[in-house]
Design a protein around this motif. Structure first.
Motif, mmCIF file in Angstrom:
data_model
loop_
_atom_site.group_PDB
_atom_site.id
_atom_site.type_symbol
_atom_site.label_atom_id
_atom_site.label_comp_id
_atom_site.label_asym_id
_atom_site.label_seq_id
_atom_site.Cartn_x
_atom_site.Cartn_y
_atom_site.Cartn_z
ATOM 1 N N MET A 1 74.023 47.769 58.841
ATOM 2 C CA MET A 1 75.392 48.199 58.694
ATOM 3 C C MET A 1 75.579 49.480 59.489
ATOM 4 S SD MET A 1 77.718 48.825 55.309
ATOM 5 C CE MET A 1 76.468 49.437 54.297
ATOM 6 N N ALA A 2 76.808 49.701 59.936
ATOM 7 C CA ALA A 2 77.115 50.884 60.741
ATOM 8 C C ALA A 2 77.110 52.128 59.874
ATOM 9 C CB ALA A 2 78.470 50.715 61.406
ATOM 10 N N THR B 1 84.072 46.644 57.989
ATOM 11 C CA THR B 1 83.111 46.825 59.086
ATOM 12 C C THR B 1 82.099 45.690 59.099
ATOM 13 O OG1 THR B 1 83.351 49.215 58.862
ATOM 14 C CG2 THR B 1 81.459 48.422 60.121
ATOM 15 N N ASP B 2 81.573 45.329 57.937
ATOM 16 C CA ASP B 2 80.621 44.225 57.846
ATOM 17 C C ASP B 2 81.257 42.907 58.262
ATOM 18 O OD1 ASP B 2 78.572 45.834 57.057
ATOM 19 O OD2 ASP B 2 78.791 45.390 54.903
ATOM 20 N N THR C 1 81.599 42.849 62.025
ATOM 21 C CA THR C 1 80.269 42.726 62.623
ATOM 22 C C THR C 1 79.749 41.297 62.505
ATOM 23 O OG1 THR C 1 79.805 45.023 62.080
ATOM 24 C CG2 THR C 1 77.920 43.629 62.585
ATOM 25 N N GLN C 2 79.951 40.677 61.346
ATOM 26 C CA GLN C 2 79.485 39.300 61.148
ATOM 27 C C GLN C 2 80.265 38.329 62.030
ATOM 28 O OE1 GLN C 2 79.659 38.500 56.960
ATOM 29 N NE2 GLN C 2 77.909 39.834 56.483
ATOM 30 N N ASN D 1 81.619 39.007 64.963
ATOM 31 C CA ASN D 1 81.116 39.187 66.327
ATOM 32 C C ASN D 1 79.742 38.557 66.499
ATOM 33 O OD1 ASN D 1 83.413 40.556 67.048
ATOM 34 N ND2 ASN D 1 82.537 42.595 66.766
ATOM 35 N N THR D 2 78.898 38.672 65.487
ATOM 36 C CA THR D 2 77.566 38.068 65.546
ATOM 37 C C THR D 2 77.678 36.548 65.618
ATOM 38 O OG1 THR D 2 76.679 39.915 64.259
ATOM 39 C CG2 THR D 2 75.333 37.916 64.387
#
Length: 89
Positions: free
Chosen positions: A1-2, A12-13, A16-17, A19-20
């Motif tokens: 996590m950032a 944010t999570d 991020t997920q 984009n992943t």
């Protein structure tokens, strides 16, 4: 996590997920696009071959018709020449 930011950690999570996931599925999408392009190219090749074959048959039929017409006209011409010789005109 950032590291901690002013944005909620769950957001944010989530980003991020997402984009992943995009990075993870890109090879599969690329292969799908490759298969689709290959299938389209092969279909175009088959279509072009079919059209060429049809055009060849049309040309062959025209040549046959012209040949038969020539044979019939030769028979008529020779008959006319023989008739002219016989009648002496």
């Amino acid at each position: 996590m950032a590291f901690p930011t002013a944005v909620n950690n769950q957001i944010t999570d989530s980003v991020t997920q997402a984009n992943t996931q995009v990075v993870a599925i890109s090879p599969a999408v690329a292969m799908g696009n490759l298969y689709q392009a290959t299938a389209q190219a092969l279909a175009n090749a088959a279509h072009n071959a079919t059209m060429a074959q049809q055009q060849m048959f049309v040309t062959a039929q025209a040549a046959t018709t012209a040949g038969v017409a020539l044979l019939y006209s030769l028979d008529t011409a020779s008959t006319g020449a023989a008739t002219t010789k016989i009648l002496g005109k």
